[in-house]
Write a protein that holds these residues in place. Structure first.
Motif, PDB file in Angstrom:
ATOM      1  N   TYR A  29       0.892  -1.181   0.077  1.00 33.28           N
ATOM      2  CA  TYR A  29       0.033  -0.148  -0.157  1.00 33.28           C
ATOM      3  C   TYR A  29       0.862   1.397  -0.092  1.00 33.28           C
ATOM      4  CZ  TYR A  29       0.972  -0.633   4.937  1.00 33.28           C
ATOM      5  OH  TYR A  29       1.418  -0.756   6.380  1.00 33.28           O
ATOM      6  N   ARG A  73      -6.422  -3.763   0.316  1.00 31.14           N
ATOM      7  CA  ARG A  73      -7.235  -2.908   0.130  1.00 31.14           C
ATOM      8  C   ARG A  73      -8.405  -3.547  -0.565  1.00 31.14           C
ATOM      9  NH1 ARG A  73      -3.673   1.176  -3.169  1.00 31.14           N
ATOM     10  NH2 ARG A  73      -2.764  -0.855  -3.438  1.00 31.14           N
ATOM     11  N   SER A  98     -10.498  -5.663   1.797  1.00 27.99           N
ATOM     12  CA  SER A  98     -11.549  -4.793   2.363  1.00 27.99           C
ATOM     13  C   SER A  98     -12.682  -4.270   1.541  1.00 27.99           C
ATOM     14  CB  SER A  98     -11.027  -3.377   2.995  1.00 27.99           C
ATOM     15  OG  SER A  98     -11.772  -2.690   3.460  1.00 27.99           O
ATOM     16  N   ASP A 114     -16.848  -5.392   1.745  1.00 29.15           N
ATOM     17  CA  ASP A 114     -17.966  -4.147   1.614  1.00 29.15           C
ATOM     18  C   ASP A 114     -18.949  -4.405   0.427  1.00 29.15           C
ATOM     19  OD1 ASP A 114     -17.101  -2.615   3.871  1.00 29.15           O
ATOM     20  OD2 ASP A 114     -15.656  -1.420   2.483  1.00 29.15           O
ATOM     21  N   ILE A 165      -7.469  -2.642  16.654  1.00 30.47           N
ATOM     22  CA  ILE A 165      -7.636  -2.176  15.223  1.00 30.47           C
ATOM     23  C   ILE A 165      -6.288  -1.158  15.104  1.00 30.47           C
ATOM     24  CG2 ILE A 165      -8.539  -0.653  13.454  1.00 30.47           C
ATOM     25  CD1 ILE A 165     -11.268  -1.498  14.891  1.00 30.47           C
ATOM     26  N   ASP A 184     -17.778  -4.612   8.663  1.00 30.90           N
ATOM     27  CA  ASP A 184     -17.503  -3.942   7.300  1.00 30.90           C
ATOM     28  C   ASP A 184     -16.193  -4.649   6.846  1.00 30.90           C
ATOM     29  OD1 ASP A 184     -15.818  -2.441   8.736  1.00 30.90           O
ATOM     30  OD2 ASP A 184     -16.795  -0.436   8.635  1.00 30.90           O
ATOM     31  N   GLY A 185     -15.842  -3.740   5.741  1.00 29.70           N
ATOM     32  CA  GLY A 185     -14.424  -4.257   5.072  1.00 29.70           C
ATOM     33  C   GLY A 185     -13.419  -3.929   6.169  1.00 29.70           C
ATOM     34  N   TYR A 186     -13.343  -2.728   6.550  1.00 32.58           N
ATOM     35  CA  TYR A 186     -12.316  -2.344   7.329  1.00 32.58           C
ATOM     36  C   TYR A 186     -11.983  -2.852   8.673  1.00 32.58           C
ATOM     37  CZ  TYR A 186      -9.264   0.872  10.199  1.00 32.58           C
ATOM     38  OH  TYR A 186      -8.486   1.507  10.853  1.00 32.58           O
ATOM     39  N   THR A 187     -13.023  -3.291   9.234  1.00 33.36           N
ATOM     40  CA  THR A 187     -13.073  -4.176  10.632  1.00 33.36           C
ATOM     41  C   THR A 187     -12.757  -5.579  10.362  1.00 33.36           C
ATOM     42  OG1 THR A 187     -14.797  -2.876  11.541  1.00 33.36           O
ATOM     43  CG2 THR A 187     -14.298  -4.906  12.389  1.00 33.36           C
ATOM     44  N   MET A 194     -10.737  -6.684   7.676  1.00 35.50           N
ATOM     45  CA  MET A 194      -9.443  -6.601   7.670  1.00 35.50           C
ATOM     46  C   MET A 194      -8.523  -6.646   8.552  1.00 35.50           C
ATOM     47  SD  MET A 194      -7.023  -3.545   5.504  1.00 35.50           S
ATOM     48  CE  MET A 194      -7.203  -2.505   7.227  1.00 35.50           C
ATOM     49  N   TRP A 195      -8.508  -5.846   9.688  1.00 30.86           N
ATOM     50  CA  TRP A 195      -7.902  -5.887  10.869  1.00 30.86           C
ATOM     51  C   TRP A 195      -8.352  -7.137  11.707  1.00 30.86           C
ATOM     52  CZ3 TRP A 195      -3.794  -3.463  11.629  1.00 30.86           C
ATOM     53  CH2 TRP A 195      -3.510  -2.241  10.889  1.00 30.86           C
TER      54      TRP A 195
END
Length: 496
Positions: free
Chosen positions: A188, A293, A296, A300, A315, A341-344, A346-347
């Motif tokens: 990233y 990315r 994530s 979503d 996180i 969601d995607g962010y959560t 991912m972590w």
């Protein structure tokens, strides 16, 4: 619309027959014309319609709904041809409805009936033609996505890649097992290079559809490279220089020494493929790479994912000298049922500040199982444009486009007949600082055998010698209870 002369096809009809016959013609094409006196034209349309319906029903019955959808979905030109034919068929149907209405048009001076008839026919034609735009849009999105993702398979895939698939029906008849490397990268902006922090190999029995997902520790040391790996010219005794030479750095080593891979568009991928072949004792046939990315965005696009969290997960979080850097944790994923969601998500799948690599591998297995459980055709179809965009922008694979038909057949077998098991090589199985690759190969052979022994394979070191985990930060957080995900070979649906 001009009416036919009274008596040419019988007495002039009123509004009721017009509404009934045009509606009947929309449900059973040609029937309205047939009952309005156009026997040849109506019979022809009805016959063509019934032949198409019976043919489609027979195709779906023989292949099954899922396999039929996959069969069509991976054949870009056939799918486009069917859509064009479908659009033309709908135009013909709309024209037949207008003709049916004209044959039964109310005569003057019934102005109110004529207005009602015109409105009804217009709405009916619009309803018939309504699927044209979304169907065309979906097909074009699908074709563009397939062309983008699978175009990489048409170039030289480097040393070690295999192309074992035959052609025609049952293309896997000479290939008892196929192995696919699944890579999750953490590339990233602001971070140099690419680190393969999530590595799995899916080994699929092509006859039964039974699949085993092997999870490989990112911090595995003393990596055997194999005689065909060009990196052996730099590391003749394997990639072995202590904790500075870990499995997740092999990709960067390939890119760093790309001159050893002449003509190879992705030397890092090739180096990783060959190294994992030696680690597991399995030839790697294909590769799929997705970045963080992309993962994530995929979650979503699927509307999130439901997971029961067993222990508190941070996180963010950065570990230096065995301690968590103050302020580096930005939040927590609390224990209990969670809709992420995607962010959560991912972590949840990559955090290790308060645990270790092996716990993270277990959580990644939980994530795979959760995503597999929630996949259903209606939801995925509704969300397909978003899913297609994520796939196009974030997924790389070297599966050639001409193999998609064979893969559609195999995916259908995996979904309908096979089981999906997972086996991460945690510290219960392998000592990452001094791996016994003979033992790993034995574990792999057991897992892919027709009757594997499930559970936790015996470790290859003595009980008095404990494996070393990479992070030295605390395994738990205040108020939490350390809970390990299921170990050993288990069904992904039961992994958590």
């Amino acid at each position: 619309m001009s009416a036919a002369h009274p008596g040419e096809y019988g007495p002039r009809r009123g509004l009721g027959p017009l509404l009934g016959l045009t509606t009947l013609g929309a449900i059973l094409p040609g029937s309205g014309l047939l009952l309005s006196g156009r026997r040849f034209l109506g019979g022809l349309l009805m016959s063509v319609f019934l032949v198409c319906v019976v043919g489609a029903a027979a195709f779906i019955y023989v292949k099954g709904p899922t396999e039929a959808a996959l069969f069509l979905g991976v054949r870009r030109n056939l799918l486009l041809g069917l859509v064009v034919a479908g659009v033309l068929a709908l135009i013909v149907l709309a024209a037949s409805l207008v003709h049916t209405a004209a044959l039964n048009w109310p005569s003057r001076p019934q102005t109110g009936k004529r207005v009602a008839a015109g409105t009804f026919v217009a709405l009916l034609v619009l309803a018939v033609l309504a699927p044209v735009a979304p169907a065309t849009q979906y097909v074009m999105i699908h074709r563009d996505t397939l062309s983008s993702i699978f175009s990489h398979g048409d170039v030289d895939r480097g040393v070690g890649a295999a192309t074992p698939i035959g052609s025609g029906r049952n293309a896997w008849r000479t290939v008892p097992r196929v192995n696919v490397m699944l890579i999750g990268s953490d590339a990233y902006p602001g971070r140099p290079g690419l680190r393969t922090d999530s590595m799995m190999v899916a080994s699929i029995d092509t006859r039964s559809g039974d699949t085993v997902l092997f999870g490989i520790p990112r911090n595995l040391e003393n990596i055997p490279l194999g005689p065909t790996n060009p990196l052996t010219r730099v590391y003749p005794n394997g990639y072995d220089c202590g904790d500075a030479c870990l499995m997740n750095e092999v990709w960067n080593e390939g890119e760093k020494h790309k001159d050893l891979f002449p003509g190879d568009p992705m030397p890092g991928l090739t180096a990783t493929r060959l190294a994992l072949t030696e680690v597991l004792g399995l030839g790697i046939d294909y590769a799929v790479v997705i970045d963080i990315r992309g993962f994530s965005a995929l979650v979503d696009a699927m509307g999130g994912v439901d997971i029961t969290v067993k222990t508190r997960i941070p996180i963010g979080g950065k570990v230096e000298n065995g301690q968590i850097v103050p302020g580096s944790i930005h939040g927590w994923i609390e224990p209990g049922p969670q809709h992420m969601d995607g962010y959560t998500a991912m972590w949840y799948a990559r955090s290790r500040a308060t645990t270790d690599d092996f716990n993270r591998m277990g959580r990644q297995r939980c994530m795979v199982g959760a995503l597999v459980r929630q996949v259903d055709a209606p939801t995925m179809l509704e969300r397909y444009p978003a899913l297609a965009k994520v796939a196009k922008d974030n997924i790389y694979t070297d599966i050639p486009a001409e193999h998609l038909g064979a893969w559609a057949e195999l995916v259908g077998r995996v979904q309908q007949e096979g089981t999906i098991r997972s086996l991460p090589f945690t510290n219960k199985i392998v000592k990452v600082t001094d791996p016994d690759y003979g033992h790993i190969h034995e574990v792999v052979r057991n897992a892919i055998s027709p009757h594997p022994v499930e559970g936790v394979p015996a470790p290859s070191w003595s009980s008095s010698s404990q494996p070393t985990t990479t992070p030295s930060a605390p395994r738990t957080t205040p108020g939490s209870t350390p809970t390990e995900p299921a170990q050993g070979l288990v069904d992904v649906k039961n992994a958590c």
